[in-house]
Design a protein around this motif. Structure first.
Motif, PDB file in Angstrom:
ATOM      1  N   LEU A  97     -12.401 -11.897   3.646  1.00  0.00           N
ATOM      2  CA  LEU A  97     -13.811 -11.770   3.278  1.00  0.00           C
ATOM      3  C   LEU A  97     -14.582 -11.707   4.599  1.00  0.00           C
ATOM      4  O   LEU A  97     -14.687 -12.702   5.318  1.00  0.00           O
ATOM      5  CB  LEU A  97     -14.275 -12.960   2.445  1.00  0.00           C
ATOM      6  CG  LEU A  97     -15.682 -12.764   1.886  1.00  0.00           C
ATOM      7  CD1 LEU A  97     -15.633 -11.934   0.596  1.00  0.00           C
ATOM      8  CD2 LEU A  97     -16.366 -14.101   1.613  1.00  0.00           C
ATOM      9  N   ASP A  98     -15.089 -10.535   4.899  1.00  0.00           N
ATOM     10  CA  ASP A  98     -15.634 -10.302   6.234  1.00  0.00           C
ATOM     11  C   ASP A  98     -17.119 -10.646   6.291  1.00  0.00           C
ATOM     12  O   ASP A  98     -17.973  -9.773   6.170  1.00  0.00           O
ATOM     13  CB  ASP A  98     -15.383  -8.846   6.644  1.00  0.00           C
ATOM     14  CG  ASP A  98     -15.556  -8.677   8.140  1.00  0.00           C
ATOM     15  OD1 ASP A  98     -15.404  -9.668   8.872  1.00  0.00           O
ATOM     16  OD2 ASP A  98     -15.841  -7.550   8.574  1.00  0.00           O
TER      17      ASP A  98
ATOM     18  N   LEU B 178      -9.993  -9.676  14.530  1.00  0.00           N
ATOM     19  CA  LEU B 178      -8.631  -9.782  14.001  1.00  0.00           C
ATOM     20  C   LEU B 178      -8.147  -8.412  13.523  1.00  0.00           C
ATOM     21  O   LEU B 178      -7.001  -8.024  13.753  1.00  0.00           O
ATOM     22  CB  LEU B 178      -8.569 -10.790  12.853  1.00  0.00           C
ATOM     23  CG  LEU B 178      -7.163 -10.951  12.278  1.00  0.00           C
ATOM     24  CD1 LEU B 178      -6.288 -11.752  13.231  1.00  0.00           C
ATOM     25  CD2 LEU B 178      -7.185 -11.636  10.923  1.00  0.00           C
ATOM     26  N   VAL B 179      -9.026  -7.684  12.852  1.00  0.00           N
ATOM     27  CA  VAL B 179      -8.640  -6.356  12.360  1.00  0.00           C
ATOM     28  C   VAL B 179      -8.319  -5.443  13.552  1.00  0.00           C
ATOM     29  O   VAL B 179      -7.379  -4.649  13.506  1.00  0.00           O
ATOM     30  CB  VAL B 179      -9.745  -5.764  11.452  1.00  0.00           C
ATOM     31  CG1 VAL B 179      -9.457  -4.313  11.115  1.00  0.00           C
ATOM     32  CG2 VAL B 179      -9.880  -6.607  10.181  1.00  0.00           C
ATOM     33  N   ARG B 180      -9.071  -5.602  14.642  1.00  0.00           N
ATOM     34  CA  ARG B 180      -8.761  -4.816  15.853  1.00  0.00           C
ATOM     35  C   ARG B 180      -7.371  -5.179  16.378  1.00  0.00           C
ATOM     36  O   ARG B 180      -6.602  -4.318  16.789  1.00  0.00           O
ATOM     37  CB  ARG B 180      -9.801  -5.086  16.951  1.00  0.00           C
ATOM     38  CG  ARG B 180     -10.988  -4.133  16.911  1.00  0.00           C
ATOM     39  CD  ARG B 180     -11.674  -4.014  18.268  1.00  0.00           C
ATOM     40  NE  ARG B 180     -12.193  -5.288  18.752  1.00  0.00           N
ATOM     41  CZ  ARG B 180     -13.359  -5.822  18.359  1.00  0.00           C
ATOM     42  NH1 ARG B 180     -14.133  -5.188  17.485  1.00  0.00           N
ATOM     43  NH2 ARG B 180     -13.762  -6.980  18.839  1.00  0.00           N
TER      44      ARG B 180
ATOM     45  N   GLY C 151       1.922   0.754   9.474  1.00  0.00           N
ATOM     46  CA  GLY C 151       0.563   1.056   9.024  1.00  0.00           C
ATOM     47  C   GLY C 151       0.349   0.679   7.565  1.00  0.00           C
ATOM     48  O   GLY C 151      -0.755   0.288   7.175  1.00  0.00           O
ATOM     49  N   SER C 152       1.401   0.763   6.756  1.00  0.00           N
ATOM     50  CA  SER C 152       1.241   0.438   5.332  1.00  0.00           C
ATOM     51  C   SER C 152       0.907  -1.048   5.143  1.00  0.00           C
ATOM     52  O   SER C 152       0.238  -1.420   4.178  1.00  0.00           O
ATOM     53  CB  SER C 152       2.510   0.792   4.557  1.00  0.00           C
ATOM     54  OG  SER C 152       3.605   0.097   5.105  1.00  0.00           O
ATOM     55  N   PHE C 153       1.381  -1.890   6.062  1.00  0.00           N
ATOM     56  CA  PHE C 153       1.057  -3.320   5.947  1.00  0.00           C
ATOM     57  C   PHE C 153      -0.387  -3.579   6.363  1.00  0.00           C
ATOM     58  O   PHE C 153      -1.062  -4.432   5.796  1.00  0.00           O
ATOM     59  CB  PHE C 153       2.012  -4.174   6.783  1.00  0.00           C
ATOM     60  CG  PHE C 153       3.433  -4.134   6.283  1.00  0.00           C
ATOM     61  CD1 PHE C 153       3.714  -4.050   4.930  1.00  0.00           C
ATOM     62  CD2 PHE C 153       4.491  -4.165   7.167  1.00  0.00           C
ATOM     63  CE1 PHE C 153       5.016  -4.009   4.459  1.00  0.00           C
ATOM     64  CE2 PHE C 153       5.795  -4.131   6.713  1.00  0.00           C
ATOM     65  CZ  PHE C 153       6.065  -4.049   5.355  1.00  0.00           C
ATOM     66  N   ARG C 154      -0.843  -2.851   7.345  1.00  0.00           N
ATOM     67  CA  ARG C 154      -2.257  -2.965   7.726  1.00  0.00           C
ATOM     68  C   ARG C 154      -3.123  -2.505   6.549  1.00  0.00           C
ATOM     69  O   ARG C 154      -4.112  -3.144   6.207  1.00  0.00           O
ATOM     70  CB  ARG C 154      -2.540  -2.116   8.974  1.00  0.00           C
ATOM     71  CG  ARG C 154      -3.938  -2.295   9.532  1.00  0.00           C
ATOM     72  CD  ARG C 154      -4.802  -1.078   9.204  1.00  0.00           C
ATOM     73  NE  ARG C 154      -6.165  -1.273   9.649  1.00  0.00           N
ATOM     74  CZ  ARG C 154      -7.133  -1.791   8.882  1.00  0.00           C
ATOM     75  NH1 ARG C 154      -6.889  -2.174   7.643  1.00  0.00           N
ATOM     76  NH2 ARG C 154      -8.350  -1.934   9.347  1.00  0.00           N
ATOM     77  N   ASP C 155      -2.722  -1.373   5.917  1.00  0.00           N
ATOM     78  CA  ASP C 155      -3.509  -0.842   4.801  1.00  0.00           C
ATOM     79  C   ASP C 155      -3.500  -1.799   3.600  1.00  0.00           C
ATOM     80  O   ASP C 155      -4.434  -1.809   2.802  1.00  0.00           O
ATOM     81  CB  ASP C 155      -2.961   0.519   4.365  1.00  0.00           C
ATOM     82  CG  ASP C 155      -3.106   1.551   5.473  1.00  0.00           C
ATOM     83  OD1 ASP C 155      -3.903   1.321   6.412  1.00  0.00           O
ATOM     84  OD2 ASP C 155      -2.410   2.586   5.411  1.00  0.00           O
ATOM     85  N   ALA C 156      -2.399  -2.551   3.446  1.00  0.00           N
ATOM     86  CA  ALA C 156      -2.303  -3.470   2.297  1.00  0.00           C
ATOM     87  C   ALA C 156      -3.216  -4.682   2.458  1.00  0.00           C
ATOM     88  O   ALA C 156      -3.522  -5.369   1.480  1.00  0.00           O
ATOM     89  CB  ALA C 156      -0.858  -3.938   2.124  1.00  0.00           C
TER      90      ALA C 156
ATOM     91  N   VAL D 204      -9.938  -5.763   3.205  1.00  0.00           N
ATOM     92  CA  VAL D 204     -11.083  -6.322   3.936  1.00  0.00           C
ATOM     93  C   VAL D 204     -12.308  -6.025   3.077  1.00  0.00           C
ATOM     94  O   VAL D 204     -12.626  -4.858   2.826  1.00  0.00           O
ATOM     95  CB  VAL D 204     -11.241  -5.681   5.337  1.00  0.00           C
ATOM     96  CG1 VAL D 204     -12.382  -6.367   6.100  1.00  0.00           C
ATOM     97  CG2 VAL D 204      -9.940  -5.805   6.136  1.00  0.00           C
ATOM     98  N   VAL D 205     -12.954  -7.084   2.591  1.00  0.00           N
ATOM     99  CA  VAL D 205     -14.029  -6.907   1.604  1.00  0.00           C
ATOM    100  C   VAL D 205     -15.273  -7.700   2.013  1.00  0.00           C
ATOM    101  O   VAL D 205     -15.160  -8.741   2.660  1.00  0.00           O
ATOM    102  CB  VAL D 205     -13.566  -7.350   0.191  1.00  0.00           C
ATOM    103  CG1 VAL D 205     -12.450  -6.458  -0.332  1.00  0.00           C
ATOM    104  CG2 VAL D 205     -13.117  -8.811   0.194  1.00  0.00           C
TER     105      VAL D 205
END
Ligand code: AMP
Length: 209
Positions: free
Chosen positions: A136-137, A145-147, A160-165, A168-169
């Motif tokens: 929850l951003d 952290l996302v960077r 990349g699929s784990f990053r996409d999973a 971030v809302v």
């Protein structure tokens, strides 16, 4: 995945410097309660944990706290919870929270929050559960952290699929929508490129639980 009934929330035992953090935690709790979603959390009255629980209780929600006995006095167990479960260890706490939840979300917090977030997210990657994990951003808190996560992808340490999973809302409504549309990623050791990301799995595979 199907509709969300209980969400495990990891968040700080501090309130942070900006009032926006506490306000967001309280609104998030209330919004989930009003959407009929119960909360599972660390059970404390302190920090954002307390604000979250107060918000959810004010919204008439189910709030289930899970606390190790050793922390009941130090983190001041919240007295108004609909359920307070006392366990013996931190490991039992995380296991109980994970078992009771259909999804995990991290609000702003410190090292404890990160520890809990990363366990939930890495276990998803290993296929030990298939539940969404979200950030929850609040006020861009999670941007660094996302960077870092993007850096792990670009340097070849994270698929990349784990990053996409990792969702971030900005708020509870976005969380509910994102969770409704979420599909689990292919697990780490079922991937053709798995060998590039680490050692081989045990011959009989990773335990599912
Ligand atoms: P913090 O984000 O550092 O304020 O920590 C938030 C809360 O997470 C702490 O107050 C603890 O209740 C909890 N916590 C910290 N470390 C762990 C851990 N290893 N396992 C389970 N819960 C933890």
């Amino acid at each position: 995945m199907g509709s969300l009934q209980h969400v495990a929330v990891f968040t700080g035992s501090s309130v942070g410097h900006a009032p926006a953090y506490g306000d967001a935690a309280e609104s998030f709790g209330r919004d989930l309660a009003e959407a009929g979603v119960g909360i599972v959390f660390g059970g404390g009255r302190v920090g954002l944990m307390g604000r979250l629980a107060d918000g959810a209780l004010a919204g008439g929600g189910q709030v289930h706290g899970v606390m190790p006995r050793s922390l009941v006095d130090r983190e001041i167990a919240h007295k108004g919870l609909t359920k307070l479960q006392i366990v013996e260890t931190m490991h039992e706490r995380k296991a109980a929270m994970a078992a009771a939840a259909d999804a995990f979300v991290a609000l702003p917090g410190g090292a404890g929050t990160l520890e809990e977030l990363f366990e939930a997210w890495t276990w998803q990657q290993l296929g030990l559960h298939d539940k969404p994990v979200a950030l929850l951003d609040v006020d861009g808190f999670w941007k660094p952290l996302v960077r870092m996560v993007d850096h792990m992808v670009s340097t070849g340490f994270l698929a990349g699929s784990f990053r996409d999973a990792l969702l971030v809302v900005p708020d509870a409504a976005a969380l509910l929508a994102a969770v409704g549309a979420w599909q689990p990623p292919r697990h780490k050791w079922s991937r053709p490129e798995a060998g590039r990301l680490g050692p081989a799995p045990p011959a009989d595979g990773w335990p599912r639980r």
